[in-house]
Design a protein around this motif. Structure first.
Motif, PDB file in Angstrom:
ATOM      1  N   PHE A  98      42.379  37.247  40.072  1.00 16.87           N
ATOM      2  CA  PHE A  98      43.806  37.004  39.838  1.00 16.87           C
ATOM      3  C   PHE A  98      44.557  36.678  41.125  1.00 16.87           C
ATOM      4  N   HIS A 147      36.665  45.869  37.060  1.00 15.30           N
ATOM      5  CA  HIS A 147      38.094  46.159  37.241  1.00 15.30           C
ATOM      6  C   HIS A 147      38.823  46.085  35.905  1.00 15.30           C
ATOM      7  N   SER A 163      37.351  46.058  44.628  1.00 15.35           N
ATOM      8  CA  SER A 163      38.659  45.499  44.972  1.00 15.35           C
ATOM      9  C   SER A 163      39.785  46.502  44.742  1.00 15.35           C
ATOM     10  N   ASN A 209      46.409  48.458  45.330  1.00 13.45           N
ATOM     11  CA  ASN A 209      47.549  48.508  46.250  1.00 13.45           C
ATOM     12  C   ASN A 209      48.901  48.509  45.552  1.00 13.45           C
TER      13      ASN A 209
HETATM   14  C1  LIG Z   1      42.971  42.925  44.302  1.00 15.60           C
HETATM   15  C2  LIG Z   1      42.342  43.277  43.005  1.00 15.60           C
HETATM   16  C3  LIG Z   1      42.833  44.335  42.203  1.00 15.60           C
HETATM   17  C4  LIG Z   1      43.965  45.245  42.636  1.00 15.60           C
HETATM   18  O1  LIG Z   1      45.183  44.590  42.766  1.00 15.60           O
HETATM   19  P1  LIG Z   1      46.445  45.314  43.468  1.00 15.60           P
HETATM   20  O2  LIG Z   1      47.476  44.272  43.583  1.00 15.60           O
HETATM   21  O3  LIG Z   1      45.915  45.797  44.780  1.00 15.60           O
HETATM   22  O4  LIG Z   1      46.839  46.417  42.603  1.00 15.60           O
HETATM   23  C5  LIG Z   1      42.233  44.548  40.968  1.00 15.60           C
HETATM   24  N1  LIG Z   1      41.193  43.804  40.553  1.00 15.60           N
HETATM   25  C6  LIG Z   1      40.693  42.791  41.294  1.00 15.60           C
HETATM   26  C7  LIG Z   1      39.532  42.023  40.777  1.00 15.60           C
HETATM   27  C8  LIG Z   1      41.252  42.481  42.535  1.00 15.60           C
HETATM   28  O5  LIG Z   1      40.740  41.473  43.266  1.00 15.60           O
END
Ligand SMILES: *Cc1c(COP(=O)(O)O)cnc(C)c1O
Length: 469
Positions: A111, A386, A307, A256
């Protein structure tokens, strides 16, 4: 639109300066002075707009006065034109009233492309107009690096240096960074861990002499433009599912606090969001705050969802600011104390307010795998680890089954084959067509010792399209 610091001491800036700034000079993060608010009629009138046009409507107030409408429209059309799916962010139904919002159709399959494809183009636009060049330095444990390089590769005015821990990112993730070739692209493998890389970025922001006057820009999620870009897909998903005439819920895999904070802003801008769920892995500082008012720093636990492997959530400060009536002095005191002790709690009424705004759940690796296996068995759909955490949290925390539940699908499962294997799924997914030859492509990367001076010397030797600064 003007932007102010969460610690109240730094000067207010316009969008362009916030784009080029990292942290505010008082150590805080920039947030809009006031949020635009859309009426339900206005939101309803956006139903059916293509993604880039919706993005224009949602983000226009944030860039007003800095980026002309015609330029902004063109930039957005280009940005979201590179996504592989015509819907840009398609929805896939998993169960009754339950959808995955696929945010992994961009060039690097996570994303982060939504924000970093835009950030690169905005930087290029602004820097061309100013006749300026900048250097970007970033640290990555995987997804951010490739998305940032992909987003900036065509920017003539940017040299980008991305550090990753040598031999500690997956081969797909490494190749997604190192196979993008260009005079202005510099991959550095550091003989150290991710924290070492991040510390070197921080130290470089603090002491910029080695850059000989060239500006240093941040691409991590503290950059306001990244948050801004992520607000759009909340509106997009909601409009597909009948908003604003009905309300809906989102479950967001979070590290984050960047992605979920964008959802919180979408709600404050008028989108009827009934529930926001913070979904974390074992690195659960956010869940510990939401469930027990303890935002306490813990050690890092490596997980199957790397991540989201964080010790502190850099964007949480933006929420603290709102929880305390946007009082920068209070936030500065809280953050100073947190820095000294590694612990933070808020007054009861503030915490009650946080709990009204968010639900939360922490999901361990075992449950993540069980969720991947379960959903694959029910539907044949393969979740990345994730997104699986988001699905689990959605199912456990849901308040109203009559409302649509949207889980943000943050990465393509092909990026994290280990989780699929551990979940007992034999058919490991294939790379999409544009990455099919990834393992045959030429790689470029420099291995450097875990030494700040060596890294800074490297940057100053190559920071001007591969030539010395
Ligand atoms: C960066 C990331 C997250 C976490 O996103 P935040 O903005 O740090 O909460 C979750 N999943 C994936 C695959 C990511 O690359």
């Amino acid at each position: 639109m003007r932007y102010i610091s969460t610690r109240g001491q730094a000067p207010a800036l316009n969008f362009e300066d916030v784009l080029l700034a990292g942290l505010a000079s008082d150590g805080g993060l920039y947030v809009p002075e006031s949020l635009p608010r859309f009426t339900l009629e206005e939101i309803a009138s956006w139903a059916g707009l293509p993604y880039h046009e919706l993005a224009f409507r949602v983000m226009r107030p944030f860039v007003a006065g800095c980026i002309a409408d015609a330029d902004f429209r063109r930039i957005l059309e280009e940005t979201y034109g590179v996504f592989a799916h015509k819907a840009v962010a398609p929805l896939t139904q998993l169960g009754a009233n339950e959808w995955v919002l696929e945010l992994f159709q961009g060039p690097t399959l996570a994303f982060k492309d939504f924000a970093l494809q835009l950030l690169g183009r905005l930087l290029d636009h602004v820097l061309t107009r100013r006749g300026e060049r900048v250097v970007i330095m970033g640290a990555t444990s995987g997804d951010t690096g490739s998305a940032a390089i992909e987003g900036c590769k065509a920017c003539d005015n940017v040299d980008i240096f991305i550090m990753h821990p040598h031999n500690r990112v997956s081969e797909v993730q490494r190749r997604q960074m190192t196979t993008i070739l260009g005079d202005n692209i510099h991959n550095i493998a550091i003989e150290g861990n991710f924290d070492d890389c991040q510390e070197m970025v921080k130290a470089s922001f603090a002491d910029q002499g080695f850059l000989k006057g060239t500006r240093l820009v941040a691409v991590n999620s503290i950059n306001w433009a990244r948050i801004m870009a992520q607000i759009v897909y909340y509106f997009h998903a909601a409009l597909q599912l009948g908003a604003p005439h009905r309300s809906l819920a989102f479950s967001v895999p979070t590290g984050n606090f960047g992605d979920i904070f964008a959802g919180y802003l979408a709600r404050n801008m008028g989108l009827p969001v009934n529930q926001l769920i913070v979904a974390t892995n074992r690195n659960d500082i956010l869940h510990r705050f939401m469930s027990g008012n303890r935002y306490d720093k813990d050690t890092l636990h490596p997980s199957l969802s790397p991540s989201m492997d964080i010790m502190v959530s850099s964007n949480f400060e933006r929420l603290l600011f709102d929880l305390h009536g946007r009082n920068g002095a209070v936030v500065a005191a809280l953050m100073d104390a947190f820095k000294a002790t590694g612990r933070l709690s808020v007054e009861d009424d503030r915490w009650t307010e946080a709990r009204r705004l968010f639900d939360s759940l922490a999901v361990d690796d075992e449950t993540t795998c069980a969720t991947i296996a379960g959903v694959h068995g029910e539907t044949g759909y393969l979740l990345d680890p994730h997104t699986a955490i988001g699905v689990r949290a959605a199912r456990e925390c849901r308040r109203n089954p009559a409302l649509p539940m949207v889980i943000l699908g943050t990465a393509h499962p092909v990026k994290f084959p280990e989780a699929a294997e551990k979940a007992g799924i034999a058919a490991v997914p294939q790379l999409p067509a544009h990455l099919a030859d990834l393992f045959q492509r030429e790689e470029r990367c420099s291995v450097l010792p875990n030494d700040l001076k060596a890294v800074q010397a490297f940057v100053s030797l190559h920071g001007n399209r591969g030539k010395p600064l």
